[in-house]
Design an enzyme around this catalytic site. Structure first.
Site, PDB file in Angstrom:
ATOM      1  CD  GLU A  44      16.332  29.684 -32.447  1.00 32.75           C
ATOM      2  OE1 GLU A  44      15.191  29.678 -32.973  1.00 32.75           O
ATOM      3  OE2 GLU A  44      16.453  28.238 -31.230  1.00 32.75           O
ATOM      4  CD  GLU A  95      29.180  18.944 -30.901  1.00 31.01           C
ATOM      5  OE1 GLU A  95      27.547  19.418 -30.627  1.00 31.01           O
ATOM      6  OE2 GLU A  95      29.504  18.936 -30.225  1.00 31.01           O
TER       7      GLU A  95
HETATM    8  C1  LIG Z   1      17.594  24.040 -21.249  1.00 31.77           C
HETATM    9  C2  LIG Z   1      16.578  23.597 -22.705  1.00 31.77           C
HETATM   10  C3  LIG Z   1      16.020  24.904 -23.056  1.00 31.77           C
HETATM   11  C4  LIG Z   1      15.256  24.373 -24.433  1.00 31.77           C
HETATM   12  N1  LIG Z   1      13.883  25.293 -24.696  1.00 31.77           N
HETATM   13  C5  LIG Z   1      14.102  24.446 -25.509  1.00 31.77           C
HETATM   14  C6  LIG Z   1      12.206  25.098 -26.598  1.00 31.77           C
HETATM   15  O1  LIG Z   1      11.791  26.266 -25.744  1.00 31.77           O
HETATM   16  N2  LIG Z   1      11.636  25.236 -27.855  1.00 31.77           N
HETATM   17  C7  LIG Z   1      12.222  23.970 -28.244  1.00 31.77           C
HETATM   18  O2  LIG Z   1      11.789  23.509 -29.281  1.00 31.77           O
HETATM   19  N3  LIG Z   1      12.861  23.156 -27.925  1.00 31.77           N
HETATM   20  C8  LIG Z   1      14.141  23.700 -26.287  1.00 31.77           C
HETATM   21  N4  LIG Z   1      15.258  22.843 -26.951  1.00 31.77           N
HETATM   22  C9  LIG Z   1      15.471  21.541 -27.026  1.00 31.77           C
HETATM   23  C10 LIG Z   1      17.209  22.230 -27.370  1.00 31.77           C
HETATM   24  O3  LIG Z   1      16.627  22.837 -28.522  1.00 31.77           O
HETATM   25  C11 LIG Z   1      17.559  20.596 -28.019  1.00 31.77           C
HETATM   26  O4  LIG Z   1      17.934  19.846 -26.894  1.00 31.77           O
HETATM   27  C12 LIG Z   1      18.326  20.460 -28.524  1.00 31.77           C
HETATM   28  O5  LIG Z   1      18.376  21.340 -30.048  1.00 31.77           O
HETATM   29  C13 LIG Z   1      19.709  19.210 -29.275  1.00 31.77           C
HETATM   30  O6  LIG Z   1      18.315  18.021 -29.135  1.00 31.77           O
HETATM   31  P1  LIG Z   1      18.638  17.296 -28.825  1.00 31.77           P
HETATM   32  O7  LIG Z   1      18.836  17.523 -27.243  1.00 31.77           O
HETATM   33  O8  LIG Z   1      17.509  15.828 -28.712  1.00 31.77           O
HETATM   34  O9  LIG Z   1      19.670  15.916 -28.894  1.00 31.77           O
HETATM   35  P2  LIG Z   1      19.930  15.273 -29.957  1.00 31.77           P
HETATM   36  O10 LIG Z   1      20.052  15.781 -30.676  1.00 31.77           O
HETATM   37  O11 LIG Z   1      19.443  13.558 -29.192  1.00 31.77           O
HETATM   38  O12 LIG Z   1      21.943  15.049 -30.160  1.00 31.77           O
HETATM   39  C14 LIG Z   1      22.705  14.527 -29.095  1.00 31.77           C
HETATM   40  C15 LIG Z   1      23.774  14.721 -29.895  1.00 31.77           C
HETATM   41  O13 LIG Z   1      24.332  14.686 -31.035  1.00 31.77           O
HETATM   42  C16 LIG Z   1      24.847  15.751 -31.993  1.00 31.77           C
HETATM   43  N5  LIG Z   1      24.386  15.848 -33.297  1.00 31.77           N
HETATM   44  C17 LIG Z   1      23.451  15.942 -34.075  1.00 31.77           C
HETATM   45  N6  LIG Z   1      22.618  15.375 -34.614  1.00 31.77           N
HETATM   46  C18 LIG Z   1      24.346  15.815 -35.098  1.00 31.77           C
HETATM   47  C19 LIG Z   1      24.762  16.030 -36.165  1.00 31.77           C
HETATM   48  N7  LIG Z   1      24.708  16.112 -37.258  1.00 31.77           N
HETATM   49  N8  LIG Z   1      26.584  15.672 -36.476  1.00 31.77           N
HETATM   50  C20 LIG Z   1      26.885  15.781 -35.163  1.00 31.77           C
HETATM   51  N9  LIG Z   1      26.578  15.115 -34.330  1.00 31.77           N
HETATM   52  C21 LIG Z   1      24.844  15.815 -34.143  1.00 31.77           C
HETATM   53  C22 LIG Z   1      24.774  17.017 -31.107  1.00 31.77           C
HETATM   54  O14 LIG Z   1      24.845  18.177 -31.352  1.00 31.77           O
HETATM   55  C23 LIG Z   1      24.864  16.057 -29.362  1.00 31.77           C
HETATM   56  O15 LIG Z   1      25.975  16.665 -28.919  1.00 31.77           O
HETATM   57  C24 LIG Z   1      15.760  23.355 -25.220  1.00 31.77           C
HETATM   58  C25 LIG Z   1      16.290  22.405 -24.351  1.00 31.77           C
HETATM   59  C26 LIG Z   1      17.086  22.831 -23.284  1.00 31.77           C
HETATM   60  C27 LIG Z   1      18.138  22.002 -22.230  1.00 31.77           C
END
Ligand SMILES: Cc1cc2nc3c(=O)[nH]c(=O)nc-3n(C[C@H](O)[C@H](O)[C@H](O)COP(=O)(O)OP(=O)(O)OC[C@H]3O[C@@H](n4cnc5c(N)ncnc54)[C@H](O)[C@@H]3O)c2cc1C
Length: 386
Positions: free
Chosen positions: A242, A367
């Site tokens: 992926e 990250e």
């Molecule tokens: C346009 C779009 C399409 C998408 N399509 C899909 C899809 O088809 N299917 C699906 O299941 N998901 C999908 N997603 C979801 C996407 O995979 C998540 O948005 C992504 O994994 C980040 O999760 P979150 O948004 O909850 O952010 P969070 O996990 O809340 O992260 C917030 C911040 O914290 C940071 N962070 C997190 N963990 C750590 C760590 N351990 N150390 C330091 N920093 C950290 C992150 O890097 C980020 O900067 C999509 C998202 C978007 C925006």
């Protein structure tokens, strides 16, 4: 620098994919951007051209293509000459492999042929409002009710969320274990399966992204993919691929913005000369071209390793991390060189820059990629001895 991984057959294939994108996809991109979704016919046409799920074995309607370079070409050409938000490869390479790898013969025969033809469009639903980077926080729940699972909960940010006919849903089947998750196939007409509206986004406007809701959806046991409570590990299985496929798209998006800018600076006149004649412009473009060449060298090498079955999780993470950051640097500079025009959505670089912003977030954020790479160096605080 010439890219050395493609032979004559790949180049012929690239030509045919490019003319398909220029004829059938590119001309609609503007309208799809405005409507926030591609027409279903786009998938049917790509299916007719044989561009969907090329890896699927012949017995299930595909051509059994194991050479990843063909998929790389589809990703590159879709992004450069179609639109970065047309998610053929999410369908083909991110979701369909769950069915191909973990499905039973009956499940493969039931779903794969219509995925190859584009009649059924796929999505994968892992993310929830409270669980993104940390998927162990999934709360969507599937209760074992004998011949079916009773599915309740919601998902968010799901790509192809409006169009999808078949959704691979990650749901908790064991409340006592952090990783007690299973993968269930939810089909369009199942009672209790509803979608929210198409979400309004900063970029990638052709892509339909939606919330999904499951209210007492009876998912038959025949729709369980792989083993019960092993879904978390099944999800991890395809992550290197992926990340590689999205990296191919990030390269192509940056490349297209670069091409558009090289053209623009040779037409734009100011202070009695072409924009291209300023040293700053030439130096910026020289830097960008160098970054593109460096990026292709690394990504192509990863593709070779992947074809040999040897691509490591950390190298895929490096590819995803570096190309997404590079894509943002390049598209940002391209907007800058366009001046005010670069901020206008009618200009290609504007849309490409806006679309690039999500590359550092989805498919594992920058990250998280750094965490994976750091762990491969033996730097893992979770394993620290007291
Ligand atoms: C346009 C779009 C399409 C998408 N399509 C899909 C899809 O088809 N299917 C699906 O299941 N998901 C999908 N997603 C979801 C996407 O995979 C998540 O948005 C992504 O994994 C980040 O999760 P979150 O948004 O909850 O952010 P969070 O996990 O809340 O992260 C917030 C911040 O914290 C940071 N962070 C997190 N963990 C750590 C760590 N351990 N150390 C330091 N920093 C950290 C992150 O890097 C980020 O900067 C999509 C998202 C978007 C925006």
């Amino acid at each position: 620098m010439d890219r050395s991984i493609f032979d004559e057959d790949h180049e012929m294939f690239r030509d045919s994919v490019r003319s398909f994108m220029q004829k059938e996809i590119g001309p609609h991109a503007e309208r799809w951007n405005k409507q926030g979704i591609v027409d279903r016919e786009a998938f049917l046409k790509a299916g007719e051209m044989g561009l969907l799920c090329m890896w699927v074995p012949e017995e299930y309607g595909g051509i059994g293509m194991s050479d990843f370079r063909y998929e790389q070409i589809v990703m590159e050409e879709t992004t450069r000459f179609g639109d970065p938000g047309v998610f053929f490869t999410l369908h083909s390479r991110l979701v369909a492999p769950y069915i191909g790898t973990f499905g039973t013969d009956e499940q493969k025969a039931r779903w794969l042929p219509t995925c190859v033809s584009g009649e059924n469009i796929l999505a994968v639903a892992m993310t929830e409002p409270g669980a993104g980077s940390d998927l162990s926080g999934i709360r969507c729940k599937a209760e074992d009710n004998g011949d079916h699972f009773l599915l309740n909960g919601s998902k968010t940010f799901i790509s192809n969320g409006i169009l999808a006919d078949i959704v691979v849903v990650a749901a908790r089947t064991d409340a006592t274990s952090k990783h007690g998750i299973s993968l269930l196939v939810v089909e369009r007409d199942m009672e209790g399966f509803e979608r929210g509206s198409n979400m309004s986004k900063m970029g990638m406007k052709t892509q339909d992204t939606a919330e999904l809701f499951f209210n007492n959806v009876r998912v038959p046991k025949e729709n369980l993919l792989g083993e019960v409570n092993r879904g978390f590990y099944h999800m991890m299985h395809g992550l290197a691929e992926e990340r590689l496929i999205v990296a191919c798209g990030f390269m192509a998006n940056a490349h297209a913005a670069f091409d558009a800018t090289v053209e623009y600076v040779q037409e734009r006149k100011l202070f009695g000369q072409f924009l291209a004649d300023f040293q700053n412009t030439r130096f910026k473009l020289a830097e960008m071209r160098t970054e593109l060449d460096v990026g292709y060298a690394f990504v192509d090498r990863c593709v070779e390793e992947h074809n040999k079955g040897k691509l490591t999780t950390e190298d895929a993470a490096k590819a995803k991390l570096w190309t997404s950051e590079m894509e943002n640097r390049i598209t940002d500079e391209c907007v800058q060189l366009h001046g005010g025009n670069g901020f206008m959505t009618e200009y290609e670089v504007c849309r490409r820059h806006a679309s690039a912003r999500v590359s550092r977030i989805y498919a594992g954020s920058s990250e998280i990629m750094k965490e994976i790479i750091a762990r491969s160096l033996g730097l893992d605080p979770r394993k620290k001895k007291a």
